[in-house]
Design an enzyme around this catalytic site. Structure first.
Site, short mmCIF file in Angstrom:
data_model
loop_
_atom_site.label_atom_id
_atom_site.label_comp_id
_atom_site.label_asym_id
_atom_site.label_seq_id
_atom_site.Cartn_x
_atom_site.Cartn_y
_atom_site.Cartn_z
N CYS A 1 6.25 7.10 -11.49
CA CYS A 1 6.68 6.75 -10.13
C CYS A 1 8.19 6.62 -10.01
CB CYS A 1 6.01 5.46 -9.70
SG CYS A 1 4.25 5.45 -10.06
N HIS B 1 10.36 -0.74 -4.05
CA HIS B 1 9.28 0.07 -4.63
C HIS B 1 8.00 -0.26 -3.86
CE1 HIS B 1 7.26 2.60 -7.40
NE2 HIS B 1 6.54 1.63 -7.93
N GLU C 1 8.51 -7.62 -7.98
CA GLU C 1 9.72 -7.06 -7.38
C GLU C 1 10.48 -8.13 -6.59
OE1 GLU C 1 9.10 -3.50 -5.06
OE2 GLU C 1 11.25 -3.07 -5.01
N LYS D 1 6.40 2.86 1.88
CA LYS D 1 5.18 3.47 1.35
C LYS D 1 3.97 3.26 2.27
CE LYS D 1 6.07 3.73 -3.62
NZ LYS D 1 7.43 3.16 -3.78
N HIS E 1 2.25 6.46 -1.40
CA HIS E 1 2.96 6.46 -2.67
C HIS E 1 2.92 7.87 -3.25
CE1 HIS E 1 4.74 5.59 -6.36
NE2 HIS E 1 4.07 4.53 -6.76
N PHE F 1 4.71 3.00 -13.69
CA PHE F 1 3.82 2.80 -14.81
C PHE F 1 4.49 3.36 -16.04
CE2 PHE F 1 -0.21 2.76 -12.08
CZ PHE F 1 -0.31 1.39 -12.19
#
Lengths: 406, 94
Positions: A162, A294, A305, A326, A331, A390
């Site tokens: 990502c 994010h 975050e 998002k 995403h 990830f």
């Protein structure tokens, strides 16, 4: 060291097939998430996803070219064409050699992989089409950009899940800044809405059954999107010498690795990428107006975050706008950072803060100004855009409003 | 078994997107801008259409001793007929 500016932006996403449509949808706070039905019979599946609508590849590519292009390469080429056209650059032999192509991708030619393996395993075809490898290879998008535009400088694809797009943009920034090249075409592309990919994500138990609600109470996970955003970066000097319109300045990039868990995000890793980015850009925490987060809509990411932002920005955190787009474009994995950088640049130009849509109510673990549901009029001079992947790859990009906008 | 030039030309035209009228027996494939990957696609389609195996490997394409040197349309027509007859005989023996 060269200052590095953006002179072209191209977008294809669930919110629109070009950057103008994308900008309108962001400002309107429209979510492109909806049900996606694929396969049939006993294999039928339905997911919430943000799919690029009404995309007709045949309208963009000759048949002879199209047969070589996975959906991810198609997106990358469409967005590149828009960005290059806007930049006004013509890649002569000399400029082509001084240009890099660095593209992020989380899953490469996943549609081709999925379709090919289906033919082998389900349909029992004894063999695959000869163009299977050129279509599915991870680097295909970057390769086709060089071929289409006559770019003979360095080119490659970066995969950091990502964070892929932000890793790529950060790398491109460093190559242009250092003078290794004068121009870079960079960004990210992803086409992951195929049966195999969706089943794999489903198995990880991080997908929302309803929709994506970043930072909101009642958030139930992430929703996949797809698309590409591509930027033309060049040195400020190069842009000014040719009188190019400057969309924004890429001020810095910061990257880090959690080195902890393959899936669980860590505050320290996220914070250290943001700190590295501010340092690289020569910014103080108090200089930043907006964070395009994010903000995946998972319980873990959004709380971690938020904590990381508190750690980096201290008292100033309360004055920041922190939204996740998002919930509008989904995403898009390896394209996420690119779509979000495009959103950030558009927000600076149009003087609004993109909202976090689908927001129900505040969650105590996400206690920043998340700009719920409606865009807000505001002047953003400096922003950062976060990507945390990830694998624990973190990459953050800092943007300054165009020097010509002041 | 006789595979005609017209049948082969149709496959080549479809796979490489070349004007069918240009595909005469002496037509030079390179001059028609038929590229290496397209040769592989043509081979694949010919195998499917005529139920034959073509022992073509892109690495040895230039090696005349392999018997698969494809410079013109006529080369392809001759090759598929030779292979079709050989493989028919093998099948009969087997």
């Amino acid at each position: 060291m060269n200052r590095v500016v953006v002179t072209g932006v191209g977008v294809i996403s669930a919110l629109g097939n070009n950057s103008g449509e994308y900008a309108e949808a962001l400002q309107a706070g429209r979510s492109a998430i909806g049900p996606l039905n694929i396969m049939a019979g006993e294999m039928a599946g339905s997911w919430m996803a943000a799919e690029v609508p009404n995309f007709d590849p045949a309208a963009h590519f000759e048949p002879r070219k199209l047969k070589l292009l996975d959906r991810a390469s198609q997106f990358a080429l469409v967005a590149t064409a828009e960005a290059v056209k806007e930049s006004g650059l013509a890649f002569t032999e000399e400029l082509g050699a001084r240009t890099a192509v660095i593209i992020g991708s989380g899953s490469g030619g996943a549609v081709t992989t999925d379709e090919s393996y289906y033919r082998l395993y389900a349909e029992r075809e004894p063999r695959l089409h000869p163009l299977t490898i050129p279509k599915l290879m991870f680097n295909a998008a970057a390769s086709h950009i060089t071929i289409d535009h006559g770019i003979t400088g360095p080119s490659f694809v970066i995969a950091s899940a990502c964070s892929s797009a932000n890793s790529a943009i950060g790398m491109a920034l460093q190559m242009v800044r250092s003078g290794a090249v004068d121009v870079a075409i960079t960004g990210g592309t992803e086409a992951c809405l195929n049966f195999g990919s969706l089943k794999s994500w489903e198995a990880l138990r991080v997908m929302a059954p309803d929709t994506c609600r970043p930072f909101s109470k009642g958030r139930k996970g992430m929703v996949l999107g797809e698309g590409a955003a591509i930027f033309v970066l060049e040195t400020l000097k190069h842009a000014q010498a040719r009188g190019a319109a400057i969309r924004a300045e890429i001020a810095g990039a910061g990257m880090s690795s959690d080195a902890q868990d393959i899936a669980v995000p860590a505050v320290a890793g996220a914070a250290s990428a943001m700190k590295a980015c501010l340092r690289d850009a020569g910014l103080d925490a108090g200089d930043v107006d907006y964070i395009n987060a994010h903000g995946t809509g998972t319980q873990a990411n959004d709380a971690v975050e938020t904590q990381a932002i508190h750690e980096v920005f201290g008292q100033h955190a309360g004055k920041l706008f922190v939204s996740s787009t998002k919930a509008m474009h989904g995403h898009a994995l390896g394209a996420a950072g690119a779509l979000e950088l495009a959103a950030t640049i558009i927000a600076m130009e149009r003087r609004f803060v993109p909202p976090t849509v689908n927001f129900l109510e505040a969650d105590p673990s996400c206690d920043l100004d998340h700009v719920p549901n409606e865009a807000r009029a505001a002047s953003i001079g400096v922003a950062i855009s976060n990507s945390f992947a990830f694998g624990g790859h973190n990459a953050v990009i800092a943007v300054r409003r165009s020097p010509s906008a002041y | 078994m006789q595979i005609t030039e017209a049948e082969v030309a149709e496959v080549v035209a479809n796979e490489a997107r070349v004007d069918r009228a240009l595909l005469t027996r002496d037509a030079d494939l390179a001059e028609l801008d038929i590229q290496s990957l397209e040769i592989v696609e043509i081979i694949f389609a010919l195998e499917d259409k005529f139920g034959i195996e073509i022992p073509y490997n892109a690495n040895s394409a230039a090696d005349k001793t392999t018997g698969v040197s494809l410079k013109t349309l006529g080369d392809i027509v001759d090759m598929v007929n030779r292979l079709a007859n050989e493989q028919l005989k093998e099948a009969a023996v087997g």
